[in-house]
Structure formats: C-alpha cells, structure tokens
Design a protein around this motif. Sequence first.
Motif, PDB file in Angstrom:
ATOM      1  N   ASP A 160       5.385  -1.500   9.275  1.00  0.00           N
ATOM      2  CA  ASP A 160       6.557  -2.301   9.642  1.00  0.00           C
ATOM      3  C   ASP A 160       6.971  -2.005  11.082  1.00  0.00           C
ATOM      4  OD1 ASP A 160       6.623  -3.317   7.093  1.00  0.00           O
ATOM      5  OD2 ASP A 160       8.111  -1.848   6.379  1.00  0.00           O
ATOM      6  N   ILE A 161       6.920  -0.752  11.452  1.00  0.00           N
ATOM      7  CA  ILE A 161       7.309  -0.366  12.807  1.00  0.00           C
ATOM      8  C   ILE A 161       6.306  -0.926  13.803  1.00  0.00           C
ATOM      9  CG2 ILE A 161       7.704   1.594  14.342  1.00  0.00           C
ATOM     10  CD1 ILE A 161       8.595   3.146  11.855  1.00  0.00           C
ATOM     11  N   GLU A 162       5.026  -0.875  13.471  1.00  0.00           N
ATOM     12  CA  GLU A 162       4.004  -1.425  14.371  1.00  0.00           C
ATOM     13  C   GLU A 162       4.188  -2.918  14.554  1.00  0.00           C
ATOM     14  OE1 GLU A 162       0.213  -0.348  12.785  1.00  0.00           O
ATOM     15  OE2 GLU A 162       0.480   1.769  13.208  1.00  0.00           O
ATOM     16  N   ALA A 163       4.569  -3.596  13.498  1.00  0.00           N
ATOM     17  CA  ALA A 163       4.760  -5.053  13.592  1.00  0.00           C
ATOM     18  C   ALA A 163       5.938  -5.370  14.527  1.00  0.00           C
ATOM     19  CB  ALA A 163       4.997  -5.642  12.213  1.00  0.00           C
ATOM     20  N   ILE A 164       6.984  -4.600  14.430  1.00  0.00           N
ATOM     21  CA  ILE A 164       8.138  -4.822  15.303  1.00  0.00           C
ATOM     22  C   ILE A 164       7.783  -4.538  16.738  1.00  0.00           C
ATOM     23  CG2 ILE A 164      10.456  -3.978  15.862  1.00  0.00           C
ATOM     24  CD1 ILE A 164      10.824  -3.447  12.842  1.00  0.00           C
ATOM     25  N   LEU A 165       7.051  -3.465  16.983  1.00  0.00           N
ATOM     26  CA  LEU A 165       6.647  -3.133  18.351  1.00  0.00           C
ATOM     27  C   LEU A 165       5.742  -4.202  18.929  1.00  0.00           C
ATOM     28  CD1 LEU A 165       6.075   0.711  18.000  1.00  0.00           C
ATOM     29  CD2 LEU A 165       7.957  -0.437  19.152  1.00  0.00           C
ATOM     30  N   PRO A 222       0.839  -1.200   0.000  1.00  0.00           N
ATOM     31  CA  PRO A 222       0.000   0.000   0.000  1.00  0.00           C
ATOM     32  C   PRO A 222       0.876   1.252   0.000  1.00  0.00           C
ATOM     33  CG  PRO A 222      -0.015  -1.022   2.164  1.00  0.00           C
ATOM     34  CD  PRO A 222       0.755  -1.930   1.259  1.00  0.00           C
ATOM     35  N   THR A 223       0.405   2.292  -0.581  1.00  0.00           N
ATOM     36  CA  THR A 223       1.138   3.544  -0.642  1.00  0.00           C
ATOM     37  C   THR A 223       0.494   4.616   0.198  1.00  0.00           C
ATOM     38  OG1 THR A 223      -0.105   4.192  -2.588  1.00  0.00           O
ATOM     39  CG2 THR A 223       1.986   3.028  -2.949  1.00  0.00           C
ATOM     40  N   GLY A 224      -0.414   4.277   1.059  1.00  0.00           N
ATOM     41  CA  GLY A 224      -1.101   5.252   1.895  1.00  0.00           C
ATOM     42  C   GLY A 224      -0.209   5.772   2.999  1.00  0.00           C
ATOM     43  N   GLY A 225      -0.516   6.934   3.558  1.00  0.00           N
ATOM     44  CA  GLY A 225       0.270   7.573   4.597  1.00  0.00           C
ATOM     45  C   GLY A 225       0.168   6.843   5.916  1.00  0.00           C
ATOM     46  N   ALA A 226      -0.979   6.251   6.231  1.00  0.00           N
ATOM     47  CA  ALA A 226      -1.168   5.572   7.502  1.00  0.00           C
ATOM     48  C   ALA A 226      -0.460   4.237   7.517  1.00  0.00           C
ATOM     49  CB  ALA A 226      -2.648   5.381   7.774  1.00  0.00           C
ATOM     50  N   ASP A 227      -0.257   3.653   6.369  1.00  0.00           N
ATOM     51  CA  ASP A 227       0.378   2.334   6.315  1.00  0.00           C
ATOM     52  C   ASP A 227       1.893   2.403   6.257  1.00  0.00           C
ATOM     53  OD1 ASP A 227      -2.064   1.039   6.356  1.00  0.00           O
ATOM     54  OD2 ASP A 227      -2.295   1.235   4.187  1.00  0.00           O
ATOM     55  N   ASP A 228       2.458   3.586   6.267  1.00  0.00           N
ATOM     56  CA  ASP A 228       3.912   3.709   6.236  1.00  0.00           C
ATOM     57  C   ASP A 228       4.547   3.162   7.504  1.00  0.00           C
ATOM     58  OD1 ASP A 228       3.900   4.848   3.772  1.00  0.00           O
ATOM     59  OD2 ASP A 228       4.031   6.910   4.508  1.00  0.00           O
ATOM     60  N   PHE A 229       3.802   3.168   8.604  1.00  0.00           N
ATOM     61  CA  PHE A 229       4.335   2.729   9.889  1.00  0.00           C
ATOM     62  C   PHE A 229       3.952   1.291  10.201  1.00  0.00           C
ATOM     63  CE2 PHE A 229       3.909   7.357  10.281  1.00  0.00           C
ATOM     64  CZ  PHE A 229       5.214   7.678  10.564  1.00  0.00           C
TER      65      PHE A 229
END
Length: 148
Positions: free
Chosen positions: A138-143, A129-136
């Motif tokens: 990967d970081i959310e998955a790590i957290l 996805p290229t949306g602004g909310a989905d940019d994080f």
Amino acid sequence: MIAETVCSAVAAAGLGIAAITAYRKRFLAATRIAAYALVPLGLVMTGVVQWAADTAFSPMAWAGFGVLGAAWALFMGTRAVERRRGGTRKERRAAARAAQTEAVAPAASAPSLGPSTRPAARPKTASRPTGGADDFSDIEAILKKHGI
C-alpha cells in the motif's frame, strides 16, 4: 471622660500641624491634615466615643460579640458542609426527581443497553497476501502515485 479629652487633644494638635503646613504654602496637604484632625472632634461631639468606651469596657458587650462570632462560625460551617455534599437534602432530592423524570429521548421505549450494534469482525479474504514483503504494498502504491 478621658477618651473625649484625648480625642480633643489629638484634634487640636492636628489643627496646629495643619496651620504650620499652610504657613509653608502647602495648602492642599494642610487642608487634608485639617480634615483628618477634625474627625476625632466630630466623634466626640456626636457621642460615638462615649458609646465606644462604654462598649469596650462592658463584659456584656464582649459576651454579645462572642455570641455573634459563634453564630457566624456555625453559619459558615454549615455552608461548607453543604458545598461538599452538593447542596441541601431538599435540593439533592429535587435534583434526583428531575433526573428520573427527564428522558433524553422521550420516544424511546427502552434503554439501548441491548446487544451491540457494531458489525461483526470482517472475514479474512484469501486475496490479501500475508507475506512480510507485501506489507508495504500500500505504501509503495502511494509513493508511485506521487512519483517518488
């Protein structure tokens, strides 16, 4: 003649000072003073003082010292220029020949200046996805993985 007289007088005065120092029970200092006092007397007896006096008042000797100084300055000047250039012409030619004949990889037939071996740019996939909310995401998955 006057130089020999002066040196002999200096030696006699030094030996007198050494005797007074020895009288004061400072034998080590007296011995050292006597040694210094005997140096000019030894120079007079060997003829060094006469040679030095003849050299000091000789215009030919001073001209010789000037020529020696000029030769030294020329040697040092050429060495400074060689250092700035990176050696003599002969040394530079030898280094250039050695660099041309030595190959890094002797089995290689041609230099590797051809087309780039980097892979082509990755094609963009539609699944990301290229949306602004989905940019994080990967970081959310790590957290989440670490329980944060």
